[in-house]
Design an enzyme around this catalytic site. Structure first.
Site, PDB file in Angstrom:
ATOM      1  N   ARG A 113      -0.469   0.694  11.315  1.00 19.30           N
ATOM      2  CA  ARG A 113      -0.830  -1.036  11.305  1.00 19.30           C
ATOM      3  C   ARG A 113      -1.943  -2.000  11.225  1.00 19.30           C
ATOM      4  O   ARG A 113      -2.457  -1.992  12.063  1.00 19.30           O
ATOM      5  CB  ARG A 113       0.516  -1.281  11.585  1.00 19.30           C
TER       6      ARG A 113
ATOM      7  N   GLN B  96      -1.877  -2.431   4.575  1.00 19.33           N
ATOM      8  CA  GLN B  96      -0.951  -3.667   4.355  1.00 19.33           C
ATOM      9  C   GLN B  96      -0.485  -3.230   3.328  1.00 19.33           C
ATOM     10  O   GLN B  96       1.058  -3.172   2.798  1.00 19.33           O
ATOM     11  CB  GLN B  96      -1.223  -4.984   4.513  1.00 19.33           C
TER      12      GLN B  96
ATOM     13  N   ASP C 134       2.183  -0.305   3.069  1.00 21.36           N
ATOM     14  CA  ASP C 134       3.597  -0.174   3.979  1.00 21.36           C
ATOM     15  C   ASP C 134       4.800   0.269   4.092  1.00 21.36           C
ATOM     16  O   ASP C 134       5.545  -0.861   2.796  1.00 21.36           O
ATOM     17  CB  ASP C 134       2.881  -1.185   5.051  1.00 21.36           C
TER      18      ASP C 134
ATOM     19  N   SER D  92       7.629  -1.127   5.959  1.00 22.60           N
ATOM     20  CA  SER D  92       7.643  -2.720   5.617  1.00 22.60           C
ATOM     21  C   SER D  92       8.687  -3.206   4.678  1.00 22.60           C
ATOM     22  O   SER D  92       9.571  -3.716   4.576  1.00 22.60           O
ATOM     23  CB  SER D  92       6.278  -3.888   5.881  1.00 22.60           C
TER      24      SER D  92
ATOM     25  N   TYR E 258       5.057  -2.896  18.037  1.00 20.27           N
ATOM     26  CA  TYR E 258       6.208  -2.256  17.830  1.00 20.27           C
ATOM     27  C   TYR E 258       6.840  -2.541  19.640  1.00 20.27           C
ATOM     28  O   TYR E 258       6.144  -2.812  20.443  1.00 20.27           O
ATOM     29  CB  TYR E 258       6.626  -0.966  17.954  1.00 20.27           C
TER      30      TYR E 258
END
Length: 380
Positions: free
Chosen positions: A122, A127, A130, A133, A230
């Site tokens: 991350r 991004q 990902d 996500s 997290y």
């Protein structure tokens, strides 16, 4: 550079690793793209659209895999596929390795370079890669749609000549990517939304979407987030206090959506049988963690079960329930990563195994399991 996209063989998987717009980009990188016939059918992509974008269509899995340098998949290869993939090929997919160490070992023994997209770090440059996500975002949306389908009342408040219909009360447990999208979707449908999470940063995010934040905000709560963003496992004492608060709140809810997962661990139990018994008749729970043991006591993967007067929705692969949209996002995630593995001038594959993205995601290489989370201790 031959890049291939086989048809997914996992039961119920409708997503595909490449869409036509992305095929054009791979061709621009110098790749020969081969797609197995029917690979995009469940994502509403006929073979002809792939061909128009520059891909070749193969008539079987064996023909698809032949001579492959890069294999793009949604899920890790099944046992029957391993013998078809050329030794040394780069296989990029969501590998779901936790609890499936034998499958990881089998990929190593087959001589594959297996890359787990869900291990993408991350960081800013990753991004766009990902997959967790992008797919969780859709799962959060679909969870609310699934809840609305099962819930036999209206979601928004309605003021009519015959009287006022009250808005549904929706409680989202876990305000990560999936949870935040669930909050936003439920609000769009007119529900009164509340949410909980053990990460302090979640409070502001929940409230920015119009939800009410529910949590025991003590000192432990203020330190309940890892550097990677997290949730940390909480102490038994905190869990007891939070459970008491949630138990009281849940009695008044019509819909509960649970999204809590800790990487590599069994899903935490958030809703007990006692909580279910306290809920209103006709209430609905959607458990997005059901494939990892479930957040809701009594949830069954792949089923909608009824316990007393409450229904628990336990659909598998929730993002895959809207495969056409999920494939669009997943394919772009994969392209963004594959692009970093290609020498643009030579138009050939050139993997830098010292790159932080590669080091974080490679599970197997040169016949061995190399990822530190799964490799034998001496190898790690």
């Amino acid at each position: 550079m031959k890049l291939v996209v086989p048809k997914e063989v996992a039961s119920g998987e409708g997503r595909v690793a490449v869409v036509p717009d992305v095929v054009k980009r791979y061709v621009g990188l110098g790749a020969e793209v081969v797609v197995e016939t029917g690979a995009g059918a469940l994502s509403r992509i006929p073979d002809g659209e792939y061909e128009a974008a520059g891909a070749k269509i193969a008539g079987s899995a064996a023909d698809t895999y032949a001579g492959a340098d890069v294999v793009l998949k949604v899920r890790r290869p099944e046992a029957e596929e391993l013998g078809l993939i050329p030794k040394g090929a780069l296989v990029i997919a969501t590998m779901d390795p936790y609890g499936h160490e034998d499958a990881v070992k089998a990929m190593a023994e087959a001589g594959l370079v297996a890359v787990a997209m869900e291990f993408m770090p991350r960081i800013t440059r990753a991004q766009v890669m990902d997959v967790l996500s992008s797919q969780a975002n859709l799962a959060g949306y679909q969870a609310v749609i699934d809840a609305a389908e099962v819930y036999d009342r209206a979601f928004p408040m309605m003021m009519t000549a015959a009287g006022t219909v009250p808005a549904a009360r929706v409680f989202v447990m876990g305000a990560g990517v999936a949870g935040l999208q669930a909050i936003a979707t439920a609000k769009r449908l007119g529900a009164v939304v509340s949410a909980t999470d053990v990460r302090p940063a979640s409070k502001e995010q929940v409230e920015s979407l119009g939800g009410k934040f529910i949590a025991v905000e003590d000192e432990e709560f203020k330190q309940a987030e890892t550097a990677a963003g997290y949730a940390k496992p909480m102490s038994a004492e905190y869990q007891a206090k939070q459970a008491a608060l949630v138990a009281e709140h849940i009695k008044k809810q019509d819909v509960v959506i649970t999204t809590a997962l800790i990487p590599g661990r069994q899903a935490p139990r958030l809703v007990t049988a006692e909580m279910l018994a306290s809920m209103r008749p006709g209430s609905v729970l959607v458990d997005l963690a059901v494939e990892r043991g479930g957040n809701v006591e009594g949830a069954v993967a792949g089923e909608i079960v009824e316990i007393g007067a409450v229904k628990i929705v336990g659909h598998r692969n929730v993002a895959g329930r809207i495969a056409a949209t999920a494939s669009q996002l997943y394919a772009k995630n994969l392209y963004a990563f594959v692009e970093t593995l290609v020498d643009k001038e030579a138009k050939a594959l050139k993997v830098d195994y010292e790159d932080e993205l590669v080091k974080a995601t490679v599970l197997t290489r040169d016949g061995a399991v190399v990822h530190p989370a799964f490799a034998p201790k001496e190898a790690a």
